[in-house]
Design an enzyme around this catalytic site. Structure first.
Site: not given
Ligand code: ADE
Ligand code: ZN
Length: 345
Positions: A286, A205, A208
């Protein structure tokens, strides 16, 4: 056609598109109903008595708000059977949305730290994925995420515990999730290097809640095959070119980004700008139980707000199949099925 009929027709079209879902946290597919049932089965006191009460709590002002509820919610998962039921339910629900290949995450540290055995978690999930695959024909890959708000040492510990599952191919990759701000990729450079040496698929990730620089650093330091989310890249034209030129996929999750206020509303979502710049954008759900929509709902929400045509949606499904960590014979089957459907658009 009335607006309602149009919406129904679009939803039907999206569901029929053969696609891969590449960004899905199994623990985030824990529906409120199942949470209540597992709480009863395992005699766990929940702060909620009904589905409505649980869903009313799902109002987030940022990623951390969600993570607090997500880690709390998964406390009802106790036995291998619980994990099996969770994974099997997701596979069934995903297949209804036309998911033909699912690459799914799990967060072992969130369970081991509660006293569960890694093997009970992983074996239960794998059994559920296999049962789901048998029932639906959907193929799967399992990716183990490191929690980035925990230490490097703990990441290495869980990496070592998981070794037999890398060896037998039941866990095909590693990812990086949880709180992005304050937990930069450099913290996990060495454990990702170890995973790379092991030949594992690598993803993380980034971008975000964090800035474009977090995406660039993740590419440079962790040398991942793809970026999960990555939407902040839109703010850096050179990075957008880098993603496009190198075919680095982004697993974008539109409903999640709006619910977690990473983007103000769906009309402002950078998905279309990234797609039009030639980035390999894919659409994913997600944590669907927490964000109010599985993958088809994510396609429809993005299409409606951003004026994506059916041919764009087919191209996004094509991106998902192209970006999947899949053996080539399986990829070919999915590509042929998609081509057959797309020829009628
Ligand atoms: N764990 C579960 N969903 C997540 C997200 N959107 N961002 C970071 N960690 C996560
Ligand atoms: Zn995620």
């Amino acid at each position: 056609m009335t607006e309602t009929n149009q919406a129904t027709e679009l939803f039907q079209f999206v569901r029929e598109l053969p696609k891969a879902e590449l960004h899905l946290h199994l623990e985030g597919s824990l529906e409120a109903q199942m949470m209540l049932e597992l709480a009863e089965r395992n005699q766990i006191d929940l702060a909620y008595d009904s589905v409505e009460e649980i869903q009313a709590a799902y109002d987030y002002s940022c990623l951390q708000d969600f993570l607090d509820l997500y880690y709390q919610g998964m406390s009802v998962l106790q036995t291998p059977d619980d994990f099996r039921d969770l994974a099997a339910a997701y596979m069934k629900r995903a297949a209804e949305d036309g998911v033909r290949h699912a690459e799914v995450f799990f967060d072992p540290q969130a369970h081991v730290s509660r006293g569960l055995a890694f093997e009970d978690v992983a074996d239960g999930l794998i059994e559920g994925l296999m049962a789901g695959a048998e029932e639906t024909g959907t193929s799967w890959g399992l990716i183990m995420c490191f929690l980035r708000d925990r230490s490097e040492e703990e990441a290495f510990e869980v990496f070592t515990t998981a070794w037999p599952y890398f060896d037998n191919g039941r866990i095909s990759g590693v990812g990086l999730d949880s709180a992005e701000i304050g937990n930069p990729p450099e913290k996990f450079e060495r454990v990702f290097a170890a995973a790379r040496d092991q030949g594992l698929y690598l993803c993380a990730h980034a971008g975000e809640e964090g800035p474009a620089q977090s995406v660039a650093d993740t590419l440079d330091l962790l040398q991942v095959h793809r970026i999960d989310h990555g939407i902040a890249a839109v703010n850096d034209p050179a990075l957008v070119d880098r993603l496009a030129d190198n075919g680095i996929p982004l697993t974008v999750c539109p409903l999640s980004n709006v619910r977690l206020r990473c983007v103000e509303n769906m009309k402002e979502h950078p998905l279309k700008r990234l797609y039009e710049a030639g980035v390999c954008v894919t659409i994913n759900s997600d944590d669907p139980a927490y964000f109010g929509g599985y993958v088809a709902e994510n396609y429809v929400a993005a299409a409606t707000a951003l004026d994506l045509r059916k041919s764009d949606l087919a191209a996004l499904a094509l991106n998902s199949i192209g970006a999947a960590n899949l053996d080539e014979s399986r990829r070919l089957i999915l590509l042929k099925d998609l081509a057959a459907l797309a020829s009628n658009i």
